[in-house]
Design an enzyme around this catalytic site. Structure first.
Site, short mmCIF file in Angstrom:
data_model
loop_
_atom_site.label_atom_id
_atom_site.label_comp_id
_atom_site.label_asym_id
_atom_site.label_seq_id
_atom_site.Cartn_x
_atom_site.Cartn_y
_atom_site.Cartn_z
N HIS A 162 0.84 -1.21 0.00
CA HIS A 162 0.00 0.00 0.00
C HIS A 162 0.88 1.26 0.00
CE1 HIS A 162 -3.04 -2.71 2.23
NE2 HIS A 162 -3.53 -2.49 1.03
N LYS A 203 -15.58 -8.00 3.96
CA LYS A 203 -14.51 -8.24 4.94
C LYS A 203 -14.93 -7.83 6.35
CE LYS A 203 -10.76 -7.41 1.60
NZ LYS A 203 -9.66 -6.49 1.21
N ARG A 250 -1.99 -6.32 -8.17
CA ARG A 250 -0.86 -7.24 -7.97
C ARG A 250 -0.85 -8.38 -8.97
NH1 ARG A 250 -2.69 -7.90 -1.90
NH2 ARG A 250 -4.58 -7.84 -3.13
N SER A 273 -2.87 -7.70 3.07
CA SER A 273 -3.28 -7.57 4.48
C SER A 273 -3.74 -8.92 5.01
CB SER A 273 -4.40 -6.54 4.61
OG SER A 273 -3.98 -5.29 4.15
O1 PNS Z 1 -8.71 -2.87 0.06
P1 PNS Z 1 -10.00 -3.38 -0.50
O2 PNS Z 1 -10.79 -4.15 0.53
O3 PNS Z 1 -9.80 -4.20 -1.76
O4 PNS Z 1 -10.84 -2.09 -0.94
C1 PNS Z 1 -12.16 -2.22 -1.41
C2 PNS Z 1 -12.91 -0.91 -1.18
C3 PNS Z 1 -12.94 -0.56 0.32
C4 PNS Z 1 -12.22 0.20 -1.93
C5 PNS Z 1 -14.36 -1.10 -1.72
O5 PNS Z 1 -15.00 -2.14 -1.04
C6 PNS Z 1 -15.15 0.18 -1.64
O6 PNS Z 1 -15.05 1.01 -2.50
N1 PNS Z 1 -15.92 0.35 -0.53
C7 PNS Z 1 -16.72 1.55 -0.31
C8 PNS Z 1 -18.16 1.36 -0.76
C9 PNS Z 1 -18.28 1.54 -2.28
O7 PNS Z 1 -18.12 2.61 -2.80
N2 PNS Z 1 -18.57 0.41 -2.96
C10 PNS Z 1 -18.73 0.46 -4.43
C11 PNS Z 1 -17.51 -0.08 -5.14
S1 PNS Z 1 -17.42 -1.83 -4.94
#
Ligand code: PNS
Length: 178
Positions: free
Chosen positions: A17, A41, A96, A134
């Site tokens: 990150h 998650k 990745r 993570s």
């Molecule tokens: O690090 P991650 O878990 O891959 O990140 C995913 C994340 C947090 C960016 C995604 O779940 C997200 O955008 N969450 C906020 C809610 C949202 O906007 N969802 C629509 C896109 S899936």
């Protein structure tokens, strides 16, 4: 000077990150690193704890002076709408490998469906860091593996302490509730 948003769970952050943050910060006027909720998650750390760790790491690693870390509970699409004072923000994410690419492509399409002007830029992970996640960080730490190469020392220590806390409360890896 375009604003970019780097959204993620960051539970907790890894050197992967931090590499994306430092590289993304060079590509935009301002980088907003947004700690967000991933419905798939169950996080180990609170959003505020994750954001505090990111702020400290960004500071200690001199990742860039144009970086702001926030915790945001809603949609990325709505966050972007609130950050459009100096033009339309873009999303920056790291990939990745093929699995990330598949997920990120889906998220990019969803975010554009929710906010038609919201584009996503994908940065390939540094191959030396592409094995870091993570999830693996937490799993290795939980079973006593060496996690020194995953993240700065203070993050490793926070993770080990959090695991000890869970075990104390009967939520260790072999207990019923785990
Ligand atoms: O690090 P991650 O878990 O891959 O990140 C995913 C994340 C947090 C960016 C995604 O779940 C997200 O955008 N969450 C906020 C809610 C949202 O906007 N969802 C629509 C896109 S899936």
């Amino acid at each position: 000077m375009q604003t970019a948003i780097y959204p993620g769970s960051f539970d907790p952050l890894t050197y992967g990150h931090l590499d994306i943050i430092a590289r993304a910060a060079k590509l935009c006027g301002k980088l907003v690193v947004a700690v967000m909720h991933n419905a798939g998650k169950t996080p180990l750390f609170t959003p505020d704890e994750r954001a505090a760790m990111l702020r400290r790491a960004v500071d200690e690693q001199n990742a860039g002076s144009n970086i702001e870390v926030i915790a945001h509970g809603g949609l990325v699409a709505d966050l972007a709408r609130g950050l459009d004072t100096y033009g339309k923000p873009v999303i920056i994410k790291g990939v990745r490998g093929a699995q990330d690419l598949y997920m990120e492509q889906q998220m990019a399409v969803l975010n554009r469906a929710a906010n038609a002007e919201l584009e996503t830029v994908l940065l390939p992970a540094d191959p030396k860091l592409a094995h870091l996640s993570s999830r693996a960080f937490k799993e290795f730490a939980r079973y006593g593996g060496n996690v020194a190469h995953f993240a700065p020392d203070f993050v490793v220590e926070a993770l080990i302490m959090q695991n000890a806390e869970l075990t104390r409360h009967g939520r260790g890896c072999f207990s019923r509730e785990a």
